[in-house]
Scaffold this motif. Structure first.
Motif, PDB file in Angstrom:
ATOM      1  N   THR B  42       0.853  -1.187   0.000  1.00 52.03           N
ATOM      2  CA  THR B  42       0.000   0.000   0.000  1.00 52.03           C
ATOM      3  C   THR B  42       0.888   1.236   0.000  1.00 52.03           C
ATOM      4  O   THR B  42       2.023   1.198   0.503  1.00 52.03           O
ATOM      5  CB  THR B  42      -0.904   0.027   1.246  1.00 52.03           C
ATOM      6  N   VAL B  43       0.375   2.305  -0.564  1.00 48.99           N
ATOM      7  CA  VAL B  43       1.167   3.521  -0.735  1.00 48.99           C
ATOM      8  C   VAL B  43       0.342   4.748  -0.357  1.00 48.99           C
ATOM      9  O   VAL B  43      -0.837   4.840  -0.700  1.00 48.99           O
ATOM     10  CB  VAL B  43       1.652   3.648  -2.199  1.00 48.99           C
ATOM     11  N   THR B  44       0.980   5.667   0.363  1.00 51.88           N
ATOM     12  CA  THR B  44       0.435   7.004   0.612  1.00 51.88           C
ATOM     13  C   THR B  44       1.523   8.004   0.258  1.00 51.88           C
ATOM     14  O   THR B  44       2.671   7.812   0.683  1.00 51.88           O
ATOM     15  CB  THR B  44       0.059   7.196   2.095  1.00 51.88           C
ATOM     16  N   VAL B  45       1.215   9.018  -0.497  1.00 50.99           N
ATOM     17  CA  VAL B  45       2.215  10.052  -0.799  1.00 50.99           C
ATOM     18  C   VAL B  45       1.733  11.392  -0.248  1.00 50.99           C
ATOM     19  O   VAL B  45       0.531  11.673  -0.228  1.00 50.99           O
ATOM     20  CB  VAL B  45       2.522  10.185  -2.313  1.00 50.99           C
ATOM     21  N   TYR B  46       2.676  12.183   0.215  1.00 50.37           N
ATOM     22  CA  TYR B  46       2.324  13.476   0.802  1.00 50.37           C
ATOM     23  C   TYR B  46       3.547  14.390   0.785  1.00 50.37           C
ATOM     24  O   TYR B  46       4.653  13.954   1.104  1.00 50.37           O
ATOM     25  CB  TYR B  46       1.865  13.297   2.259  1.00 50.37           C
ATOM     26  N   THR B  47       3.316  15.636   0.433  1.00 49.60           N
ATOM     27  CA  THR B  47       4.403  16.618   0.492  1.00 49.60           C
ATOM     28  C   THR B  47       4.137  17.548   1.672  1.00 49.60           C
ATOM     29  O   THR B  47       3.139  18.278   1.675  1.00 49.60           O
ATOM     30  CB  THR B  47       4.487  17.432  -0.817  1.00 49.60           C
ATOM     31  N   PRO B  48       4.987  17.486   2.698  1.00 53.70           N
ATOM     32  CA  PRO B  48       4.771  18.333   3.881  1.00 53.70           C
ATOM     33  C   PRO B  48       4.736  19.818   3.514  1.00 53.70           C
ATOM     34  O   PRO B  48       5.375  20.244   2.545  1.00 53.70           O
ATOM     35  CB  PRO B  48       5.983  18.011   4.768  1.00 53.70           C
ATOM     36  N   LYS B  49       4.002  20.563   4.286  1.00 51.72           N
ATOM     37  CA  LYS B  49       3.921  22.010   4.084  1.00 51.72           C
ATOM     38  C   LYS B  49       5.103  22.698   4.775  1.00 51.72           C
ATOM     39  O   LYS B  49       5.728  22.126   5.678  1.00 51.72           O
ATOM     40  CB  LYS B  49       2.598  22.525   4.643  1.00 51.72           C
ATOM     41  N   PRO B  50       5.386  23.934   4.352  1.00 51.54           N
ATOM     42  CA  PRO B  50       6.543  24.633   4.938  1.00 51.54           C
ATOM     43  C   PRO B  50       6.487  24.717   6.464  1.00 51.54           C
ATOM     44  O   PRO B  50       7.536  24.670   7.130  1.00 51.54           O
ATOM     45  CB  PRO B  50       6.459  26.033   4.311  1.00 51.54           C
ATOM     46  N   GLU B  51       5.292  24.833   7.031  1.00 52.49           N
ATOM     47  CA  GLU B  51       5.209  24.964   8.494  1.00 52.49           C
ATOM     48  C   GLU B  51       5.454  23.648   9.230  1.00 52.49           C
ATOM     49  O   GLU B  51       5.609  23.649  10.461  1.00 52.49           O
ATOM     50  CB  GLU B  51       3.853  25.547   8.911  1.00 52.49           C
ATOM     51  N   HIS B  52       5.519  22.535   8.534  1.00 50.12           N
ATOM     52  CA  HIS B  52       5.736  21.238   9.196  1.00 50.12           C
ATOM     53  C   HIS B  52       7.217  21.015   9.501  1.00 50.12           C
ATOM     54  O   HIS B  52       7.832  20.037   9.091  1.00 50.12           O
ATOM     55  CB  HIS B  52       5.184  20.094   8.338  1.00 50.12           C
ATOM     56  N   THR B  53       7.747  21.949  10.260  1.00 45.65           N
ATOM     57  CA  THR B  53       9.167  22.009  10.578  1.00 45.65           C
ATOM     58  C   THR B  53       9.495  21.271  11.869  1.00 45.65           C
ATOM     59  O   THR B  53       8.721  21.328  12.826  1.00 45.65           O
ATOM     60  CB  THR B  53       9.553  23.485  10.862  1.00 45.65           C
ATOM     61  N   ALA B  54      10.660  20.642  11.926  1.00 45.76           N
ATOM     62  CA  ALA B  54      11.219  20.193  13.204  1.00 45.76           C
ATOM     63  C   ALA B  54      12.271  21.240  13.571  1.00 45.76           C
ATOM     64  O   ALA B  54      11.986  22.204  14.279  1.00 45.76           O
ATOM     65  CB  ALA B  54      11.837  18.808  13.057  1.00 45.76           C
ATOM     66  N   ILE B  55      13.454  21.047  13.055  1.00 46.15           N
ATOM     67  CA  ILE B  55      14.494  22.069  13.021  1.00 46.15           C
ATOM     68  C   ILE B  55      14.404  22.657  11.612  1.00 46.15           C
ATOM     69  O   ILE B  55      14.107  21.914  10.672  1.00 46.15           O
ATOM     70  CB  ILE B  55      15.888  21.397  13.210  1.00 46.15           C
ATOM     71  N   PRO B  56      14.611  23.956  11.422  1.00 51.87           N
ATOM     72  CA  PRO B  56      14.467  24.498  10.072  1.00 51.87           C
ATOM     73  C   PRO B  56      15.232  23.664   9.034  1.00 51.87           C
ATOM     74  O   PRO B  56      16.394  23.313   9.232  1.00 51.87           O
ATOM     75  CB  PRO B  56      15.033  25.916  10.202  1.00 51.87           C
ATOM     76  N   GLY B  57      14.543  23.327   7.946  1.00 54.42           N
ATOM     77  CA  GLY B  57      15.133  22.497   6.892  1.00 54.42           C
ATOM     78  C   GLY B  57      14.732  21.037   6.973  1.00 54.42           C
ATOM     79  O   GLY B  57      14.947  20.282   6.032  1.00 54.42           O
ATOM     80  N   PHE B  58      14.127  20.661   8.108  1.00 48.40           N
ATOM     81  CA  PHE B  58      13.785  19.253   8.305  1.00 48.40           C
ATOM     82  C   PHE B  58      12.324  19.107   8.736  1.00 48.40           C
ATOM     83  O   PHE B  58      11.769  19.980   9.398  1.00 48.40           O
ATOM     84  CB  PHE B  58      14.724  18.619   9.337  1.00 48.40           C
TER      85      PHE B  58
END
Lengths: 159, 159
Positions: B42-58
């Protein structure tokens, strides 16, 4: 029940590390979880928003996972900061942890409209790695338990 | 790489069960994850949004946990639906699962700006409980692995 964390560790993360969607004070779109000491335990409180739905009337498990996750890294930071001689409120930037592993057991459906409270007990695995056992309550009711293994942020996170 | 899931199980959840913040097609504020078959996986694809930050860049680990969570319940629904003789696209409402437990191991920092792909392998534990092993890739790179135990939605969720 909506108790206030007076001194949260996230209030003192260095600015570069304060953008987490879960617990970054500078991320206006995120949850802005705040984690502090309560005796030897750690506490994070949060009231889910109406859109944080699983099935209508119940809270989305991913929100609970996020709460456990950031509660874990915040708790580890509190613990190492205390070991280093500091408490939140001192103005000293604390160590920043990231999550190595996250486990959540969902015990019962979590009703919406209640404040959630994550309570953590911390165990040092080695000087740069901590295990945090987490209980999540919806008001008085235990709805989930979790375990986080958190490690001091590795250099690979630096830009 | 941003492949499209043609027939997602979430497209056919009954309306009352389509409000999940992670994967509900009717929750406009949520992630609207969509999960489909790719052979026996099974497959799910998703592109995180800019606000979904941990440390900036990740990417924020809680977002990855949410992806694993809903990918797990969606995969379980796909599996039981197929066992019942149906495929998504048939118009038949599939069974709705909830998460009993969620585990995520974060293998490496997840760079922002890349599409994430969760790939699941499903194992039936008993007729109402499935285990889903999940690999999460950021483009070609394995960034996290997970395990979800999902159960058919209990009556206690009914209002």
């Amino acid at each position: 029940m909506a108790e206030k964390i007076e001194h949260a560790i996230q209030d003192e993360y260095a600015e570069d590390f304060a953008w987490c969607y879960g617990c970054g004070r500078l991320n206006q779109e995120g949850h802005q979880f705040r984690t502090g000491w309560q005796g030897e335990e750690t506490v994070t409180v949060y009231t889910p928003k109406p859109e944080h739905t699983a099935i209508p009337g119940f809270v989305y498990g991913g929100l609970i996972a996020s709460l456990v996750d950031c509660h874990g890294t915040g708790s580890a930071s509190l613990a190492l900061h205390r070991k280093n001689g500091f408490e939140p409120g001192s103005g000293e930037a604390p160590p920043r942890f990231v999550t190595a592993s996250l486990h959540v057991d969902y015990k019962k459906p979590t009703p919406q409209g209640k404040t959630l409270k994550a309570v953590g007990r911390i165990e040092e695995i080695h000087p740069k790695k901590f295990k945090i056992l987490v209980d999540v309550f919806a008001e008085e009711e235990l709805v989930a338990t979790g375990e986080v293994q958190a490690v001091v942020m590795p250099a690979s996170f630096a830009k």
